[in-house]
Design a protein around this motif. Structure first.
Motif, PDB file in Angstrom:
ATOM      1  N   ALA A  98     -66.456 -61.391 -63.409  1.00 27.96           N
ATOM      2  CA  ALA A  98     -65.853 -62.450 -64.225  1.00 27.96           C
ATOM      3  C   ALA A  98     -64.550 -61.962 -64.858  1.00 27.96           C
ATOM      4  O   ALA A  98     -63.555 -62.703 -64.887  1.00 27.96           O
ATOM      5  CB  ALA A  98     -66.838 -62.892 -65.305  1.00 27.96           C
ATOM      6  N   ALA A  99     -64.547 -60.721 -65.353  1.00 30.95           N
ATOM      7  CA  ALA A  99     -63.341 -60.159 -65.956  1.00 30.95           C
ATOM      8  C   ALA A  99     -62.228 -60.016 -64.910  1.00 30.95           C
ATOM      9  O   ALA A  99     -61.055 -60.283 -65.191  1.00 30.95           O
ATOM     10  CB  ALA A  99     -63.655 -58.800 -66.581  1.00 30.95           C
ATOM     11  N   PHE A 100     -62.594 -59.620 -63.706  1.00 28.44           N
ATOM     12  CA  PHE A 100     -61.619 -59.471 -62.624  1.00 28.44           C
ATOM     13  C   PHE A 100     -60.992 -60.825 -62.284  1.00 28.44           C
ATOM     14  O   PHE A 100     -59.767 -60.928 -62.108  1.00 28.44           O
ATOM     15  CB  PHE A 100     -62.319 -58.888 -61.391  1.00 28.44           C
ATOM     16  CG  PHE A 100     -61.414 -58.648 -60.218  1.00 28.44           C
ATOM     17  CD1 PHE A 100     -60.711 -57.457 -60.090  1.00 28.44           C
ATOM     18  CD2 PHE A 100     -61.261 -59.624 -59.232  1.00 28.44           C
ATOM     19  CE1 PHE A 100     -59.861 -57.240 -59.004  1.00 28.44           C
ATOM     20  CE2 PHE A 100     -60.428 -59.418 -58.151  1.00 28.44           C
ATOM     21  CZ  PHE A 100     -59.724 -58.223 -58.037  1.00 28.44           C
ATOM     22  N   LYS A 101     -61.807 -61.867 -62.209  1.00 26.11           N
ATOM     23  CA  LYS A 101     -61.300 -63.191 -61.846  1.00 26.11           C
ATOM     24  C   LYS A 101     -60.436 -63.809 -62.940  1.00 26.11           C
ATOM     25  O   LYS A 101     -59.558 -64.615 -62.646  1.00 26.11           O
ATOM     26  CB  LYS A 101     -62.470 -64.127 -61.521  1.00 26.11           C
ATOM     27  CG  LYS A 101     -63.165 -63.812 -60.210  1.00 26.11           C
ATOM     28  CD  LYS A 101     -64.290 -64.799 -59.931  1.00 26.11           C
ATOM     29  CE  LYS A 101     -64.905 -64.586 -58.563  1.00 26.11           C
ATOM     30  NZ  LYS A 101     -66.002 -65.531 -58.279  1.00 26.11           N
ATOM     31  N   PRO A 128     -54.965 -63.108 -64.026  1.00 28.65           N
ATOM     32  CA  PRO A 128     -54.125 -63.786 -63.034  1.00 28.65           C
ATOM     33  C   PRO A 128     -53.523 -62.834 -62.002  1.00 28.65           C
ATOM     34  O   PRO A 128     -53.214 -63.241 -60.880  1.00 28.65           O
ATOM     35  CB  PRO A 128     -53.015 -64.423 -63.886  1.00 28.65           C
ATOM     36  CG  PRO A 128     -53.543 -64.441 -65.276  1.00 28.65           C
ATOM     37  CD  PRO A 128     -54.487 -63.294 -65.402  1.00 28.65           C
ATOM     38  N   LYS A 129     -53.363 -61.570 -62.360  1.00 31.56           N
ATOM     39  CA  LYS A 129     -52.785 -60.594 -61.440  1.00 31.56           C
ATOM     40  C   LYS A 129     -53.683 -60.341 -60.229  1.00 31.56           C
ATOM     41  O   LYS A 129     -53.226 -59.826 -59.209  1.00 31.56           O
ATOM     42  CB  LYS A 129     -52.534 -59.267 -62.174  1.00 31.56           C
ATOM     43  CG  LYS A 129     -51.514 -59.342 -63.302  1.00 31.56           C
ATOM     44  CD  LYS A 129     -51.386 -57.998 -63.998  1.00 31.56           C
ATOM     45  CE  LYS A 129     -50.418 -58.073 -65.176  1.00 31.56           C
ATOM     46  NZ  LYS A 129     -50.335 -56.765 -65.892  1.00 31.56           N
ATOM     47  N   ASN A 130     -54.967 -60.688 -60.361  1.00 31.49           N
ATOM     48  CA  ASN A 130     -55.916 -60.404 -59.286  1.00 31.49           C
ATOM     49  C   ASN A 130     -56.095 -61.562 -58.307  1.00 31.49           C
ATOM     50  O   ASN A 130     -56.944 -61.496 -57.421  1.00 31.49           O
ATOM     51  CB  ASN A 130     -57.286 -60.045 -59.890  1.00 31.49           C
ATOM     52  CG  ASN A 130     -57.247 -58.734 -60.644  1.00 31.49           C
ATOM     53  OD1 ASN A 130     -56.524 -57.820 -60.266  1.00 31.49           O
ATOM     54  ND2 ASN A 130     -58.023 -58.644 -61.713  1.00 31.49           N
ATOM     55  N   LYS A 131     -55.301 -62.620 -58.457  1.00 26.80           N
ATOM     56  CA  LYS A 131     -55.433 -63.767 -57.561  1.00 26.80           C
ATOM     57  C   LYS A 131     -55.161 -63.336 -56.119  1.00 26.80           C
ATOM     58  O   LYS A 131     -54.153 -62.706 -55.830  1.00 26.80           O
ATOM     59  CB  LYS A 131     -54.460 -64.869 -57.962  1.00 26.80           C
ATOM     60  CG  LYS A 131     -54.667 -66.158 -57.186  1.00 26.80           C
ATOM     61  CD  LYS A 131     -53.783 -67.275 -57.700  1.00 26.80           C
ATOM     62  CE  LYS A 131     -54.054 -68.566 -56.920  1.00 26.80           C
ATOM     63  NZ  LYS A 131     -53.210 -69.691 -57.400  1.00 26.80           N
ATOM     64  N   GLY A 132     -56.088 -63.658 -55.231  1.00 23.54           N
ATOM     65  CA  GLY A 132     -55.946 -63.296 -53.823  1.00 23.54           C
ATOM     66  C   GLY A 132     -56.420 -61.892 -53.499  1.00 23.54           C
ATOM     67  O   GLY A 132     -56.403 -61.478 -52.341  1.00 23.54           O
TER      68      GLY A 132
END
Length: 267
Positions: free
Chosen positions: A168-171, A174-178
């Motif tokens: 959840a924290a990863f999602k 915004p930098k982790n999109k894709g």
């Protein structure tokens, strides 16, 4: 009081009726909002319903009933609340796997989803077999096997909670999109949340081995393992990730264990 098979079956029947009624109401709601994903939430929340029914109707040793009911209630409420938070924010947007089923079923979607929801209710009762067995055990002491089951459950409970929070924290970033979550427990398994969910059911099985007919409880971790690795868990999740981020996820698949946590493979 000796183990009463007839009484245990009666409790299971009452639980089945309750779960089927709940899922019928959930189906009506899902039909209205056109989002079948709510079934996941109530699949988890049906277990607390079974817990309450079984606690008040079973004749087992009271401290044992309190212990197993507490374990069961805490784990499934946590999962249900987690799923609710995931689904409630996207009620207007149905998850990809259910969208795909809706397309495949076309004009038969409403009928097929009703059947699907009812099968979820049936699975609730089948998976609760160790719970029915344990709460019927009248032995007046908690055994070593039951304490071992509790220890496994504690590891599984916190492992699944940590895995869910890490994802959840990863999602949220915004930098982790894709990108693919490859940190924390997700570094060692592509599906650590599913692994620890299965381990929770293994804990119930070990706990049940101390009770008469406890060996029958193997059905729960066996069914969960099959569903998670072959049917609804890993396969659907992998397909969705391959559609949304094909290159990154293919690389992740090459290096990271699918289910059981293990060290990275060199490529």
């Amino acid at each position: 009081m000796p183990f009463q098979t007839g009484h245990v079956l009666l409790i299971a029947l009452i639980s089945l009726i309750a779960c089927c009624l709940i899922m019928a109401l959930v189906w009506l709601w899902a039909k209205r909002i056109k989002n079948a994903g709510v079934v996941d939430v109530f699949w988890a929340l049906n277990f607390p319903v079974i817990t309450v029914i079984t606690f008040f109707f079973s004749h087992g040793f009271e401290p044992r009933k309190i212990l197993i009911c507490g374990m069961f209630l805490l784990a499934e409420l946590r999962l249900g609340i987690h799923l609710w938070q995931r689904v409630i924010g996207h009620l207007s947007e149905e998850e990809g796997r259910y969208q795909q089923l809706r397309k495949e079923w076309a004009n038969q979607a409403d009928r097929n989803f009703f059947i699907f929801f009812q099968f979820q209710a049936i699975s609730n009762v089948i998976l609760a077999v160790p719970f029915f067995i344990v709460t019927a055990n009248t032995a007046p002491t908690i055994s070593v096997l039951e304490y071992i089951g509790l220890a496994i459950w504690i590891i599984a409970f916190f492992g699944e909670m940590v895995a869910d929070r890490q994802l959840a924290a990863f999602k949220r970033d915004p930098k982790n999109k894709g990108k693919v979550c490859d940190t924390g427990l997700w570094h060692y398994s592509r599906h650590p949340n599913y692994f620890f969910e299965w381990l929770t059911w293994m804990a119930y099985f070990v706990f049940a081995l101390a009770s008469p007919w406890g060996i029958l409880a193997i059905i729960s971790p066996a069914v969960i393992l099959y569903l998670l690795t072959k049917v609804t868990g890993v396969p659907n999740n992998e397909e969705q990730n391959l559609r949304s981020k094909p290159d990154a996820y293919k690389k992740y698949q090459q290096t990271t264990s699918s289910f059981f946590p293990w060290f990275k493979k060199a490529v």
